[in-house]
Design a protein around this motif. Structure first.
Motif, PDB file in Angstrom:
ATOM      1  N   THR A 267       0.861  -1.185   0.065  1.00 13.87           N
ATOM      2  CA  THR A 267       0.085  -0.071  -0.050  1.00 13.87           C
ATOM      3  C   THR A 267       1.031   1.279   0.002  1.00 13.87           C
ATOM      4  OG1 THR A 267      -1.675  -1.060   1.221  1.00 13.87           O
ATOM      5  CG2 THR A 267      -1.520   1.127   1.297  1.00 13.87           C
ATOM      6  N   LEU A 268       0.579   2.099  -0.902  1.00 12.18           N
ATOM      7  CA  LEU A 268       1.435   3.419  -1.161  1.00 12.18           C
ATOM      8  C   LEU A 268       0.424   4.545  -1.629  1.00 12.18           C
ATOM      9  CD1 LEU A 268       4.642   2.090  -2.806  1.00 12.18           C
ATOM     10  CD2 LEU A 268       4.435   2.857  -0.649  1.00 12.18           C
ATOM     11  N   MET A 269       0.375   5.358  -0.941  1.00 14.34           N
ATOM     12  CA  MET A 269      -0.184   6.611  -1.169  1.00 14.34           C
ATOM     13  C   MET A 269      -2.080   6.096  -1.567  1.00 14.34           C
ATOM     14  SD  MET A 269       1.942   8.438  -4.146  1.00 14.34           S
ATOM     15  CE  MET A 269       2.103   6.988  -5.184  1.00 14.34           C
ATOM     16  N   ALA A 270      -2.386   5.255  -0.450  1.00 19.78           N
ATOM     17  CA  ALA A 270      -3.867   4.864  -0.127  1.00 19.78           C
ATOM     18  C   ALA A 270      -4.225   3.979  -1.480  1.00 19.78           C
ATOM     19  CB  ALA A 270      -4.634   6.046  -0.221  1.00 19.78           C
ATOM     20  N   VAL A 271      -3.086   3.492  -2.102  1.00 19.33           N
ATOM     21  CA  VAL A 271      -3.520   2.285  -3.183  1.00 19.33           C
ATOM     22  C   VAL A 271      -2.739   1.239  -2.859  1.00 19.33           C
ATOM     23  CG1 VAL A 271      -3.150   1.655  -5.620  1.00 19.33           C
ATOM     24  CG2 VAL A 271      -3.496   4.344  -5.066  1.00 19.33           C
ATOM     25  N   THR A 272      -3.612  -0.186  -2.961  1.00 16.48           N
ATOM     26  CA  THR A 272      -3.049  -1.408  -2.703  1.00 16.48           C
ATOM     27  C   THR A 272      -2.787  -2.036  -3.783  1.00 16.48           C
ATOM     28  OG1 THR A 272      -3.632  -1.020  -0.467  1.00 16.48           O
ATOM     29  CG2 THR A 272      -3.156  -3.213  -1.130  1.00 16.48           C
ATOM     30  N   ILE A 282       4.367   1.511 -11.727  1.00 14.58           N
ATOM     31  CA  ILE A 282       5.147   2.426 -11.410  1.00 14.58           C
ATOM     32  C   ILE A 282       6.392   2.524 -12.265  1.00 14.58           C
ATOM     33  CG2 ILE A 282       6.608   3.652  -9.682  1.00 14.58           C
ATOM     34  CD1 ILE A 282       4.672   2.791  -7.534  1.00 14.58           C
ATOM     35  N   LEU A 333       9.529   0.615  -4.633  1.00 12.44           N
ATOM     36  CA  LEU A 333      10.092   1.880  -4.816  1.00 12.44           C
ATOM     37  C   LEU A 333      11.432   2.061  -5.560  1.00 12.44           C
ATOM     38  CD1 LEU A 333       9.663   3.168  -1.078  1.00 12.44           C
ATOM     39  CD2 LEU A 333       8.251   3.961  -3.187  1.00 12.44           C
TER      40      LEU A 333
END
Length: 429
Positions: A267-272, A282, A333
């Motif tokens: 989960t990053l920036m409210a996206v899973t 990304i 990331l």
């Protein structure tokens, strides 16, 4: 012989910037349509391996053959573009792309996949080389930015289809996915071909030159370019930087699976999403954004200075991915960072080549340099064999990181002063 750019009266009226940007937009759209033929491949590999039981390295030869034929025939395709214009080459390219993945949809042998990817590679290379070469010709005043935006279509073009391709593979099978995506993308490329035009003399601004951005006033023919030692320095740098990125591109999902992070939710920036889906999405976005970004930077601070920064970032990123990539969040990331630092080679090298050797034969000459990507692709199966023999990716990542650091040093210590001498001599002659 070398052609000198003459300061003669223009044979056609200058076109508006709107017209130039429209031509660039058509090229970008075509690049988006060929992106999945390379960047979508990694999602098919596990299912192909599961269905037929072939080892991964043997399957990845299809990817290598795709890149080889995508790149090594670009100079020939570029010659047709420089002589006859961009439409015909892109039209044929779209047809071949569609045929290539249609063959993949029916293949039941390794040779079948090799054939399909070879045909798709020839088609994609024709589209890629044409669109980048056309951008370099339309924007002599913004070569880095124009080449970067065009290459961004290829780098980021598959971002929106990462989830749909995986979903279709899961629901309908990888063979149906090959067929539908292959035909759909190929047809759109054929339609776009009819809107592409090459600039006529006088329609675009003159080349620019400043302390950081050196551009020749001569047009070198392709046979002359091949006799220039500085061309082979750029070629070597392209190979050693390109190999690391291609290795990650072809093996993103297998690496994630080997590190046991592929299906871990992140989960990053409210996206899973699962780690591999998140990383692939990304990666493609950043791989696209980096091309116009670093192209624009290079228009201001110079090509070699930008290479020094970007290649150094790539070496650092690959090293950190090797150290920390077993954590799913860091895998997402850092793989994004690696792709951001890698993708700019497809704007920096074409623009540097055209700055050095002129715009008249830009499609062919940039195509000659682009074959370095094919040479780099030969190292992808070697990376797989190294991984299979050792059971880890350690040596692959360490070598790739070191190669990028070497290229970073060569850019500032060798290429920059050498190119300054070459451009000065060609302009004074």
């Amino acid at each position: 012989m070398t052609d000198m750019v003459q300061a003669t009266a223009p044979t056609a009226a200058r076109v508006s910037d709107t017209y130039r940007w429209a031509q660039l937009a058509v090229g970008v759209a075509a690049m988006v349509m060929i992106a999945n033929y390379q960047y979508g491949w990694t999602f098919f590999v596990p299912d192909i391996q599961k269905k037929f039981g072939w080892d991964r390295a043997s399957i990845q030869w299809a990817f290598t053959l795709f890149v080889l034929f995508e790149t090594w025939l670009v100079p020939i395709e570029g010659w047709f573009v420089d002589k006859y214009g961009p439409r015909l080459v892109v039209l044929v390219g779209g047809v071949l792309c569609a045929i290539g993945w249609a063959i993949n949809a029916q293949a039941t042998t390794l040779n079948g996949y090799y054939l399909g990817m070879i045909i798709a590679g020839i088609g994609a290379g024709g589209v890629y080389g044409t669109c980048v070469g056309n951008a370099l010709k339309w924007f002599p005043d913004k070569r880095g930015l124009a080449a970067g935006i065009t290459a961004a279509g290829f780098g980021a073009g598959s971002a929106l289809t990462v989830a749909p391709i995986q979903a279709m593979i899961k629901d309908s099978g990888f063979q149906t996915t090959f067929l539908y995506f292959g035909l759909g993308q190929g047809i759109i490329i054929c339609v776009l071909a009819f809107f592409l035009l090459a600039p006529k003399a006088g329609q675009v601004p003159n080349v620019v030159a400043n302390a950081n951005l050196l551009q020749t006033r001569r047009n070198y023919q392709p046979t002359e370019v091949l006799r220039q030692p500085i061309f082979w320095l750029m070629y070597f740098m392209f190979v050693i930087v390109g190999a690391g990125g291609l290795m990650v591109t072809a093996n993103l999902k297998p690496i994630a699976a080997d590190w046991k992070v592929d299906n871990v939710p992140v989960t990053l920036m409210a996206v899973t999403m699962t780690a591999v889906t998140f990383a692939a999405t990304i990666d493609r976005v950043l791989n696209g954004l980096t091309r116009p970004f670093f192209g624009w930077i290079s228009d201001m601070i110079g090509r070699e200075n930008t290479m020094f920064i970007a290649f150094g970032m790539e070496g650092f990123g690959i090293w950190m991915l090797y150290l920390w990539g077993h954590d799913p969040i860091w895998f997402v990331l850092l793989s994004g960072f690696v792709f951001f630092a890698w993708g700019e080679i497809y704007s920096l090298f074409p623009s540097t080549c055209t700055d050095t050797f002129g715009a008249k034969f830009a499609t062919t000459n940039a195509g000659l340099l682009y074959t370095a990507k094919g040479t780099a692709a030969l190292l992808v199966p070697i990376a797989n064999y190294m991984q299979q023999s050792s059971g880890t990716w350690d040596s692959v990542f360490i070598i790739a990181a070191g190669a990028n650091i070497l290229a970073s040093a060569l850019a500032i210590a060798v290429l920059k002063p050498w190119r300054k001498i070459v451009v000065a001599k060609s302009t004074a002659a």
